[in-house]
Motif scaffolding. Structure first.
Motif, PDB file in Angstrom:
ATOM      1  N   CYS A  75       1.145  -1.380  -0.056  1.00 61.77           N
ATOM      2  CA  CYS A  75       0.267  -0.265   0.094  1.00 61.77           C
ATOM      3  C   CYS A  75       1.182   1.336   0.023  1.00 61.77           C
ATOM      4  O   CYS A  75       0.320   2.313  -0.744  1.00 61.77           O
ATOM      5  CB  CYS A  75      -1.060   0.103   0.773  1.00 61.77           C
ATOM      6  N   GLU A  76       1.840   1.393   0.597  1.00 62.52           N
ATOM      7  CA  GLU A  76       3.062   2.289   0.554  1.00 62.52           C
ATOM      8  C   GLU A  76       3.279   2.568  -0.728  1.00 62.52           C
ATOM      9  O   GLU A  76       3.035   3.833  -1.233  1.00 62.52           O
ATOM     10  CB  GLU A  76       4.105   2.309   1.471  1.00 62.52           C
ATOM     11  N   ALA A 110      -8.424   4.515  -5.385  1.00 63.05           N
ATOM     12  CA  ALA A 110      -7.742   5.433  -4.539  1.00 63.05           C
ATOM     13  C   ALA A 110      -6.074   5.005  -4.114  1.00 63.05           C
ATOM     14  O   ALA A 110      -6.383   5.991  -3.687  1.00 63.05           O
ATOM     15  CB  ALA A 110      -8.422   4.308  -2.902  1.00 63.05           C
ATOM     16  N   GLU A 212      -3.808  14.287  -4.684  1.00 59.61           N
ATOM     17  CA  GLU A 212      -3.761  13.394  -4.146  1.00 59.61           C
ATOM     18  C   GLU A 212      -3.760  11.637  -4.299  1.00 59.61           C
ATOM     19  O   GLU A 212      -5.800  12.172  -4.699  1.00 59.61           O
ATOM     20  CB  GLU A 212      -3.249  14.059  -2.984  1.00 59.61           C
ATOM     21  N   GLY A 214      -5.902   8.398  -2.452  1.00 59.38           N
ATOM     22  CA  GLY A 214      -7.120   8.766  -1.401  1.00 59.38           C
ATOM     23  C   GLY A 214      -6.181   8.237  -0.265  1.00 59.38           C
ATOM     24  O   GLY A 214      -6.780   6.411   0.467  1.00 59.38           O
ATOM     25  N   ALA A 215      -5.399   8.430   0.185  1.00 62.01           N
ATOM     26  CA  ALA A 215      -4.586   7.489   1.150  1.00 62.01           C
ATOM     27  C   ALA A 215      -5.245   7.389   2.863  1.00 62.01           C
ATOM     28  O   ALA A 215      -5.466   6.658   2.998  1.00 62.01           O
ATOM     29  CB  ALA A 215      -3.236   8.721   2.013  1.00 62.01           C
ATOM     30  N   ASP A 216      -6.542   8.005   2.745  1.00 59.33           N
ATOM     31  CA  ASP A 216      -7.424   8.120   4.247  1.00 59.33           C
ATOM     32  C   ASP A 216      -8.202   6.986   3.774  1.00 59.33           C
ATOM     33  O   ASP A 216      -8.555   6.097   5.050  1.00 59.33           O
ATOM     34  CB  ASP A 216      -7.799   8.745   4.529  1.00 59.33           C
ATOM     35  N   ARG A 217      -8.918   6.659   2.799  1.00 55.97           N
ATOM     36  CA  ARG A 217      -9.505   5.450   2.525  1.00 55.97           C
ATOM     37  C   ARG A 217      -8.429   4.464   3.241  1.00 55.97           C
ATOM     38  O   ARG A 217      -8.900   3.085   3.738  1.00 55.97           O
ATOM     39  CB  ARG A 217     -10.059   5.243   1.098  1.00 55.97           C
ATOM     40  N   ASP A 219      -6.015   3.839   4.491  1.00 57.27           N
ATOM     41  CA  ASP A 219      -5.710   3.446   5.844  1.00 57.27           C
ATOM     42  C   ASP A 219      -6.369   2.941   6.464  1.00 57.27           C
ATOM     43  O   ASP A 219      -6.222   2.256   7.341  1.00 57.27           O
ATOM     44  CB  ASP A 219      -5.450   5.710   6.403  1.00 57.27           C
ATOM     45  N   ASP A 220      -7.512   3.170   6.242  1.00 54.64           N
ATOM     46  CA  ASP A 220      -8.716   2.413   7.223  1.00 54.64           C
ATOM     47  C   ASP A 220      -8.864   1.292   6.634  1.00 54.64           C
ATOM     48  O   ASP A 220      -8.992   0.822   7.625  1.00 54.64           O
ATOM     49  CB  ASP A 220      -9.806   3.624   6.592  1.00 54.64           C
ATOM     50  N   TRP A 221      -8.954   1.425   5.504  1.00 59.23           N
ATOM     51  CA  TRP A 221      -8.768  -1.021   5.306  1.00 59.23           C
ATOM     52  C   TRP A 221      -7.864  -0.944   5.485  1.00 59.23           C
ATOM     53  O   TRP A 221      -7.689  -2.436   6.191  1.00 59.23           O
ATOM     54  CB  TRP A 221      -8.484  -0.287   3.742  1.00 59.23           C
TER      55      TRP A 221
END
Length: 237
Positions: A75-76, A110, A212, A214-217, A219-221
């Motif tokens: 993901c990173e 995302a 940018e 969707g880093a928050d999405r 991260d939540d996943w």
């Protein structure tokens, strides 16, 4: 058993959530001699991160010609628009997937952003400079590598224009194969490269992709994956 072999068996074989074929077979450029290049994603059990010896961020295997990432590292890299990683999410040749793998594939939009322009265009520019240096030094570049760079620029421009990453080279297949066979001169290849570079720049200006990802999405996943893997006690992830 050697540590690397143990990791490939324990994490790669037992905890893989997604395994796909990439490379020439996914790009529509395969020949009878082409290898089958595989990439995978595994989700290590959450409790393994509490140990002094952490799960590896990546490993070779468990299948032949396969390189795999632990899901967090994957993901990173995907959030930075790493081309090799993005291709895993969009490969049409899926060999294995689990419910978590399906969720990761569904999350693919995302990871897309205008960072694509930097990673695709700048990488190709730097690598073409190396190809030119090799040509001057040895008389010819590695044509297979040049084909990879041209294909990458095509895919990047198309992604910026449409918001969709397509791996198959489609109408460009015959021309790319001609480059691989040395049928195009270096001047012709450079002219094509310049056309693609201009196309990439123009596509960025009018791209439907966000600035940018969707880093928050994501991260939540990832947090949800760690929570679900906390009680993992064996079997299929």
């Amino acid at each position: 058993m050697e540590h690397e072999e143990w990791c490939a068996e324990h994490y790669g074989a037992r905890h893989t959530i997604l395994s796909v074929v990439v490379g020439s077979r996914a790009f529509g450029l395969a020949s009878a001699e082409s290898d089958t290049d595989r990439r995978g994603v595994y989700a290590a059990p959450t409790a393994d991160f509490w140990r002094m010896a952490k799960p590896p961020a990546h490993l070779d295997g468990p299948l032949p010609e396969q390189f795999s990432w632990e899901v967090e590292r994957f993901c990173e890299l995907a959030l930075t628009a790493n081309p090799n990683v993005l291709e895993v999410l969009h490969s049409p040749l899926v060999e294995r997937t689990t419910p978590l793998g399906e969720e990761l594939r569904a999350l693919a939009p995302a990871f897309l952003s205008l960072h694509v322009h930097r990673t695709y265009a700048r990488y190709a520019r730097a690598q073409f400079a190396k190809a030119e240096a090799r040509r001057q030094r040895e008389g010819a570049p590695r044509w297979k590598h040049v084909v990879h760079l041209l294909r990458l620029m095509i895919a990047g421009a198309d992604l910026l224009e449409t918001g969709i990453l397509r791996l198959d080279v489609g109408e460009h297949r015959e021309r790319l194969l001609a480059v691989r066979g040395g049928a195009l001169s270096w001047a012709e290849v450079c002219a094509w490269r310049e056309e693609l570079a201009a196309r990439l720049d123009a596509a960025r200006a009018a791209s439907p992709l966000p600035e940018e990802p969707g880093a928050d999405r994501v991260d939540d996943w990832l947090v949800s994956v760690r929570e679900r893997r906390l009680s993992f006690a064996g079997g299929r992830p």
